[in-house]
Design a protein around this motif. Structure first.
Motif, short mmCIF file in Angstrom:
data_model
loop_
_atom_site.label_atom_id
_atom_site.label_comp_id
_atom_site.label_asym_id
_atom_site.label_seq_id
_atom_site.Cartn_x
_atom_site.Cartn_y
_atom_site.Cartn_z
N LEU A 162 -72.84 -48.19 -172.68
CA LEU A 162 -71.94 -49.16 -173.27
C LEU A 162 -70.53 -48.58 -173.34
CD1 LEU A 162 -74.17 -50.51 -176.19
CD2 LEU A 162 -73.67 -51.63 -174.01
N GLY A 163 -69.55 -49.41 -173.01
CA GLY A 163 -68.16 -48.96 -173.03
C GLY A 163 -67.71 -48.34 -171.73
N SER A 164 -68.64 -48.12 -170.81
CA SER A 164 -68.31 -47.49 -169.53
C SER A 164 -68.36 -48.58 -168.45
CB SER A 164 -69.33 -46.39 -169.23
OG SER A 164 -69.13 -45.83 -167.96
N PHE A 205 -74.53 -43.90 -177.95
CA PHE A 205 -75.06 -45.22 -177.62
C PHE A 205 -76.58 -45.25 -177.70
CE2 PHE A 205 -70.95 -45.30 -175.32
CZ PHE A 205 -70.40 -46.40 -175.96
N THR A 206 -77.24 -44.10 -177.60
CA THR A 206 -78.70 -44.07 -177.69
C THR A 206 -79.18 -43.98 -179.13
OG1 THR A 206 -78.79 -41.66 -177.45
CG2 THR A 206 -78.83 -42.97 -175.43
N MET A 207 -78.27 -43.77 -180.08
CA MET A 207 -78.66 -43.72 -181.50
C MET A 207 -78.97 -45.12 -182.01
SD MET A 207 -75.86 -41.16 -183.23
CE MET A 207 -75.77 -39.42 -182.84
N THR A 208 -79.79 -45.18 -183.04
CA THR A 208 -79.99 -46.44 -183.75
C THR A 208 -78.75 -46.73 -184.59
OG1 THR A 208 -80.98 -45.38 -185.68
CG2 THR A 208 -82.47 -45.96 -183.85
N GLU A 209 -78.63 -47.97 -185.08
CA GLU A 209 -77.49 -48.33 -185.92
C GLU A 209 -77.45 -47.47 -187.18
OE1 GLU A 209 -77.26 -52.45 -186.77
OE2 GLU A 209 -77.06 -53.06 -184.66
N ALA A 210 -78.63 -47.16 -187.73
CA ALA A 210 -78.67 -46.32 -188.93
C ALA A 210 -78.17 -44.91 -188.63
CB ALA A 210 -80.10 -46.28 -189.47
N GLN A 211 -78.54 -44.37 -187.47
CA GLN A 211 -78.08 -43.03 -187.10
C GLN A 211 -76.57 -43.03 -186.85
OE1 GLN A 211 -80.69 -42.37 -183.76
NE2 GLN A 211 -82.14 -41.15 -184.98
N TYR A 219 -68.09 -38.13 -189.87
CA TYR A 219 -66.91 -38.19 -189.00
C TYR A 219 -66.54 -39.66 -188.80
CZ TYR A 219 -68.01 -33.32 -188.07
OH TYR A 219 -68.28 -31.98 -188.22
N PRO A 220 -65.67 -40.20 -189.66
CA PRO A 220 -65.39 -41.64 -189.65
C PRO A 220 -64.87 -42.18 -188.32
CG PRO A 220 -64.55 -40.63 -191.66
CD PRO A 220 -64.97 -39.51 -190.77
N THR A 221 -64.22 -41.36 -187.50
CA THR A 221 -63.62 -41.87 -186.27
C THR A 221 -64.52 -41.74 -185.05
OG1 THR A 221 -62.55 -39.74 -185.81
CG2 THR A 221 -61.31 -41.35 -187.12
N VAL A 222 -65.73 -41.17 -185.21
CA VAL A 222 -66.58 -40.96 -184.05
C VAL A 222 -67.11 -42.31 -183.56
CG1 VAL A 222 -68.77 -40.67 -185.27
CG2 VAL A 222 -68.38 -39.46 -183.11
N SER A 223 -67.21 -42.44 -182.23
CA SER A 223 -67.73 -43.67 -181.64
C SER A 223 -68.25 -43.34 -180.26
CB SER A 223 -66.64 -44.74 -181.57
OG SER A 223 -65.64 -44.38 -180.63
N GLY A 224 -68.61 -44.38 -179.52
CA GLY A 224 -69.11 -44.17 -178.18
C GLY A 224 -68.02 -43.78 -177.19
N ASN A 225 -66.77 -44.05 -177.52
CA ASN A 225 -65.66 -43.73 -176.63
C ASN A 225 -64.65 -42.84 -177.35
OD1 ASN A 225 -66.66 -46.66 -176.15
ND2 ASN A 225 -65.79 -46.04 -174.19
N PHE A 226 -63.92 -42.04 -176.58
CA PHE A 226 -62.79 -41.31 -177.14
C PHE A 226 -61.60 -41.44 -176.20
CE2 PHE A 226 -65.73 -38.41 -175.01
CZ PHE A 226 -64.92 -37.76 -174.08
N GLU A 227 -60.41 -41.49 -176.80
CA GLU A 227 -59.19 -41.72 -176.04
C GLU A 227 -58.69 -40.42 -175.40
OE1 GLU A 227 -57.90 -44.73 -175.53
OE2 GLU A 227 -59.64 -45.47 -176.64
N GLU A 228 -57.72 -40.56 -174.50
CA GLU A 228 -57.20 -39.39 -173.81
C GLU A 228 -56.30 -38.58 -174.73
OE1 GLU A 228 -54.92 -40.67 -170.50
OE2 GLU A 228 -53.35 -41.59 -171.69
N GLU A 229 -56.24 -37.28 -174.47
CA GLU A 229 -55.36 -36.38 -175.19
C GLU A 229 -54.04 -36.27 -174.44
OE1 GLU A 229 -55.22 -31.58 -176.06
OE2 GLU A 229 -57.13 -32.65 -176.33
#
Length: 418
Positions: A162-164, A205-211, A219-229
């Protein structure tokens, strides 16, 4: 002991091929250069992490790299060689497949989940360079690179996560001014920009919603995607050569700003029994972290007082300061220790020694001697390295010690024997 290696160890295969060509169109005053390269690397690692007979902490990793790179460039000069130019095209394509996990046997815990993922990055770019010298003492240079990074991540089923995929487009400039007021003197100033493409956290993306919710609590900003540095760099410098003394000196001062820094962290979440996971699962995730300012001064010098004796020295002072974190994010270890309301402004980035220096001296005997039938010279070399203290984390409490390293070497060197 019954793994793909038949025991602990590392096994790998590498293939590297490259072809380079150059051709001068003399009638046009144009030179054509091209290079094509292919690399393939496969490896499997099974490692006993705690080196005890019980094999309680084991690491397994298998990975495969395959990349292809091609570049073509035209270059030449105009207006009585006062304007040098070049322009070209490049393409880079890499596939990186890996699978790995840590296994803590007594805890019945698997770290990394052992899933196979494949990352594909395709970078296509066009670039140019213009260098203009209106007078012998002054030169202006401007370079530009427009690049497109296509990033794709696929899971074990071969389908994009997802996201890719994602696409990142950038124009990366560099401008330089060189001034030579005297013989052997160079003054310069440079401005440049750089980037590190973003990507995906396939494990997220393989984690459950609870995980996923558990991971965001830490880590509040963690997600399936990360932006460029991104990196912005300013530098001024001076280089001086004293030909009569065989002495060269150089110094530079720089200021850099890194934003959206990529940070890799290990997140622990509760295992999902429905997926056959152990009670505790840990996985590695990448997120966008701090914005930092890096400023410093560097010095280097080289002196050959005689044909037999040479010296070199370097010194660097670098100050790193974290100036911010993403909106909604926290300051990592700093927040864990001092609380979410603590002011993180001014804390130093981890693992940056403020002071570093080195000194080297080499002596070669001026006359040859005969050793075991070989004619050659005796030599001796001393290298001294120093690194100052630095903080181990952004908590800015625990520090590494100062390190001084002295290396001595002596020997005999002939034309075909040493």
């Amino acid at each position: 002991q019954n793994g793909p290696l038949g025991g602990f160890g590392l096994e790998g295969d590498d293939t590297r091929l490259s072809l380079q060509t150059s051709y001068d169109f003399e009638d046009l005053g144009v030179t054509f250069d091209a290079i094509v390269a292919y690399n393939n690397s496969d490896s499997t690692l099974l490692q006993d992490m705690e080196s005890s007979p019980d094999n309680e902490w084991v690491f397994y990793n298998a990975r495969a790299f395959e990349d292809f790179n091609a570049e073509a460039r035209l270059s030449g000069s105009l207006f009585n060689e006062t304007l040098d130019w070049s322009a070209g095209f490049s393409h880079f394509d890499i596939d990186y497949t890996q699978s790995g996990e840590f296994i803590a046997v007594p805890l019945l815990s698997v770290y990394g989940q052992g899933e196979t993922t494949t990352d594909t990055v395709k970078t296509t770019a066009g670039f140019f360079q213009l260098s203009y010298a209106p007078i012998d003492l002054l030169r202006f240079s401007f370079e530009g690179r427009y690049q497109i990074d296509d990033v794709n991540n696929r899971g074990e089923d071969g389908l994009p996560v997802l996201g890719s995929p994602a696409k990142f487009k950038n124009f990366l400039p560099r401008a330089t001014v060189d001034f030579k007021p005297f013989d052997g003197t160079l003054l310069y100033a440079t401005y440049s920009e750089g980037n590190l493409p973003g990507g995906f956290n396939a494990n997220f993306f393989t984690m459950t919603e609870a995980q996923q919710a558990e991971a965001r609590l830490e880590y509040p900003t963690v997600s399936g995607n990360f932006e460029e540095e991104k990196l912005t760099n300013y530098e001024i410098g001076w280089k001086q050569t004293f030909s009569d003394w065989n002495l060269t000196l150089a110094t530079a001062a720089f200021f850099m700003e890194r934003s959206n820094q990529l940070a890799t962290t290990v997140v622990q979440v509760t295992g999902d029994p429905g997926k056959g996971e152990p009670p505790l699962v840990s996985t590695t995730l990448t997120l966008n972290d701090a914005t930092s300012e890096i400023k410093g001064v560097e010095f280097e010098g080289y002196w050959d007082p005689t044909d037999s004796l040479s010296f070199s020295a370097t010194a660097a002072y670098v100050k790193t300061e974290i100036t911010g974190f993403p909106e909604g994010g926290d300051a990592g270890d700093f927040t864990d220790v001092f609380g979410p309301d603590a002011d993180f402004t001014g804390i130093e980035a981890a693992r940056y020694p403020t002071w570093q220096s080195s000194f080297s001296a080499t002596y070669t005997s001026p006359t040859e001697i005969n050793l075991l039938g070989f004619s050659g010279n005796l030599f001796g070399r001393a290298d001294l390295f120093y690194a100052g203290r630095y903080y181990l984390t952004n908590v800015n409490v625990a520090q590494s010690p100062r390190v001084t390293d002295l290396r001595l070497r002596t020997g005999f060197r002939a034309d075909d024997f040493s």
